[in-house]
Scaffold this active site. Structure first.
Site, PDB file in Angstrom:
ATOM      1  CE  LYS A  13      35.362  -2.882  88.405  1.00 58.02           C
ATOM      2  NZ  LYS A  13      35.324  -3.427  87.028  1.00 58.02           N
ATOM      3  CB  SER A  33      37.649  -0.979  84.833  1.00 60.51           C
ATOM      4  OG  SER A  33      36.635  -2.036  85.714  1.00 60.51           O
ATOM      5  CB  SER A  76      37.714  -4.091  83.209  1.00 62.23           C
ATOM      6  OG  SER A  76      37.606  -3.117  82.498  1.00 62.23           O
TER       7      SER A  76
END
Ligand SMILES: *[C@@H]1O[C@H](CO)[C@@H](O)[C@H](O)[C@H]1NC(C)=O
Ligand SMILES: *[C@@H]1O[C@H](CO)[C@@H](O)[C@H](O)[C@H]1NC(C)=O
Ligand SMILES: *[C@@H]1O[C@H](CO)[C@@H](O)[C@H](O)[C@H]1NC(C)=O
Ligand SMILES: *[C@@H]1O[C@H](CO)[C@@H](O)[C@H](O)[C@H]1NC(C)=O
Length: 519
Positions: A117, A197, A221
């Site tokens: 990420k 996210s 997330s």
């Protein structure tokens, strides 16, 4: 003559047509299967390692396959933000190490491509920006702790995954899976919002753009995008994996974990990244939870036998959906058949307070300002040095940063002044709600874990720093959903046993259709 020309022209077109057909067939073959019949698509880490050992596959072939998939699918899906220009060189090195049987080169994540990420620091040619132009050009002091562990294990850093910008801690109005740098990530099953996210991490493993990925979770997330994109996500106990070098929200809640297609892959990733990091002191305390011999030993088909599972039916976020309810009940039956003892219809005593009061919001808000400012101070260079600078940057670049989405969450955080009376009370509330809620429920009922539908339990897991695992559980009208197993701190071994056993009993995950731009 006229007729001859026609004939040769049509023969010309015929051969051209044939060569296109052959090319298409070749490309289709190349994009899924190697000449020796080995299929990379959907292959697990374990299968890839076996193929390496049998000389059926090289890391270079693996990376080339994914680069091709990224080229084809990423213009639609937007799961990958940046590709590592050094990925092929890393693959060649892995292949070389394997040929010389270098220590560690025949196991774990050695030679396996991973996407991280974009809020996880890599000190290489890749940028680390949490999806924001405000951090483009920032220079990392070092790799994130988890990336250091990946490199030590010989994993290939394939690139950075897209995310909800700032892990969705800029604006409550911004769409999930959107960032200024990455655009709008798409769920490969629905071409709709992917949740966030850690959106790009989930999208990319779901669509076979990479073997495995890392996400981060503060509140849902990892679990939410895993559920929505039909993949496995492990949200580890806070501190089990280092947060050093991760663009933070709250050190009390932030955690880094795997997002993968299978429980087995996720276990390999978890055992690679977990461990003590002197840049994140919480890892020292949490290291007592790490089992000798790693997490793969808990991949047991009969892992459900004798487990006591509490059923918490939290539907409050999703209304009352009878179809999902039926599927969930069917899964409960499977859990029972596999030897689990179910304690049904449990309720967290403090659930109304957890949902009804803003204590988590108050806590995250002041923690974000403090920890983000610390993170920015530690950078070698950066266009922004504080949260106030980030807010100003967004205002000064209204088009680039889509200021129409606002930045209410950041503005709220900027107003805080560390721990004042309300913040102290809020933190006390969270501790009490965890102790008198989830911990009490686990102890009174002598549970190994709780089982809940979707990711609704992430509220409870977030505020207490508890671990959770999402496993694909079905598709309703084509929309994927997962089932969540959660437990007390350090219960990853049990959660992996339960999740793996459930996964192997159901094998629900189906890969999404190939997505490419319409031309
Ligand atoms: C990092 O960002 C710079 C500036 O936009 C860009 O030139 C570079 O290609 C990026 N790195 C990668 C690996 O994409
Ligand atoms: C970790 O703890 C030690 C000893 O308390 C302290 O000196 C050090 O600054 C801490 N490191 C971090 C990164 O907080
Ligand atoms: C959901 O609705 C059905 C019918 O409307 C009702 O029978 C059932 O009890 C409801 N379930 C829950 C969990 O509220
Ligand atoms: C703490 O919880 C109580 C309810 O138990 C609530 O009234 C109060 O507003 C909360 N305080 C903060 C600062 O969140």
């Amino acid at each position: 003559m006229c007729g001859a020309l026609m004939a040769s022209a049509s023969r010309f077109y015929f051969y051209q047509f044939l060569s296109i057909i052959l090319l298409v067939a070749f490309l289709a073959r190349e994009s899924t299967t190697l000449a020796n019949g080995f299929s990379i698509k959907e292959a697990t880490v374990h299968e890839l390692q076996l193929a390496f050992q049998r000389n059926q596959l090289t890391s270079r072939q693996l990376v080339e396959f994914y680069l091709n998939q990224i080229k084809i699918q990423n213009p639609v899906l937007k799961g990958v933000l940046e590709v590592n220009p050094d990925a092929l060189a890393q693959a060649d090195r892995a292949d070389q190490e394997r040929r010389t049987k270098a220590p560690g080169s025949l196991s774990g994540l050695h030679g396996i491509p991973i996407l991280v990420k974009d809020n996880i620091a890599t000190k290489d040619k890749l940028n680390t920006t949490a999806g924001s132009f405000a951090l483009l050009g920032s220079v990392m002091p070092r790799d994130a702790g988890v990336v250091t562990n990946l490199r030590k294990a010989g994993a290939i850093i394939l690139g950075k995954a897209t995310l909800s910008e700032w892990s969705h801690y800029r604006s409550s109005k911004a769409p999930l899976g959107w960032s200024a740098r990455g655009g709008q990530g798409k769920n490969p099953y629905t071409l709709d919002e992917p949740c966030g996210s850690s959106s790009g991490s989930a999208i990319s493993v779901a669509a076979n753009l990479v073997t495995v990925s890392l996400g981060t979770e503060t509140h849902g997330s990892i679990l939410c995008p895993s559920s929505m994109n039909s993949v496995v996500g492990i949200k580890p106990t806070v501190g089990l994996t280092s947060r050093a070098g991760v663009v933070p929200i709250s050190l009390r809640q932030d955690t880094v974990g795997p997002i993968c297609r299978t429980v087995s892959d996720a276990a390999y990733v978890l055992e690679t990244i977990a461990g003590i990091d002197t840049y994140d002191n919480a890892t020292i305390e949490a290291s007592k939870y790490i089992p000798k011999g790693g997490y793969a030993q808990f991949l047991k088909k009969d892992g459900l036998r004798g487990k006591r599972l509490g059923v918490v039916r939290l539907f409050y976020e999703f209304g009352n959906d009878t179809l999902l309810d039926e599927t969930f009940n069917l899964h409960l039956k499977t859990l029972r058949q596999r030897g689990a003892v179910l304690v049904d219809n449990l309720k967290i005593d403090t659930i109304d307070e957890i949902i009804g009061y803003r204590s988590e919001e108050i806590s995250l808000s002041f923690e974000f300002k403090l920890s983000l400012n610390e993170y920015l101070k530690d950078l070698v260079a950066s266009p922004v040095k504080s949260l106030a600078d980030v807010i100003a940057f967004n205002k000064e670049h209204p088009k680039l940063e889509k200021i129409e989405y606002g930045q209410d969450i950041m503005l709220q955080a900027e107003k805080t002044n560390g721990i004042e009376e309300a913040q102290k009370q809020a933190l006390l509330n969270l501790t009490r709600w965890s102790q008198d809620g989830f911990e009490k429920l686990m102890k009174i009922n002598e549970l190994d874990a709780v089982v809940t539908p979707f990711f609704s339990f992430s509220d409870i897991l977030a505020i207490g720093g508890y671990p959770g695992v999402n496993v694909p559980a079905g598709y309703e009208k084509g929309v994927p959903f997962g089932i969540c197993f959660g437990g007390l701190k350090g219960s990853e071994p049990k959660l992996i046993e339960i999740a793996y056993s459930f996964e192997q009993a159901t094998l629900i995950r189906k890969p999404p259709p190939l997505r490419k731009l319409e031309v």
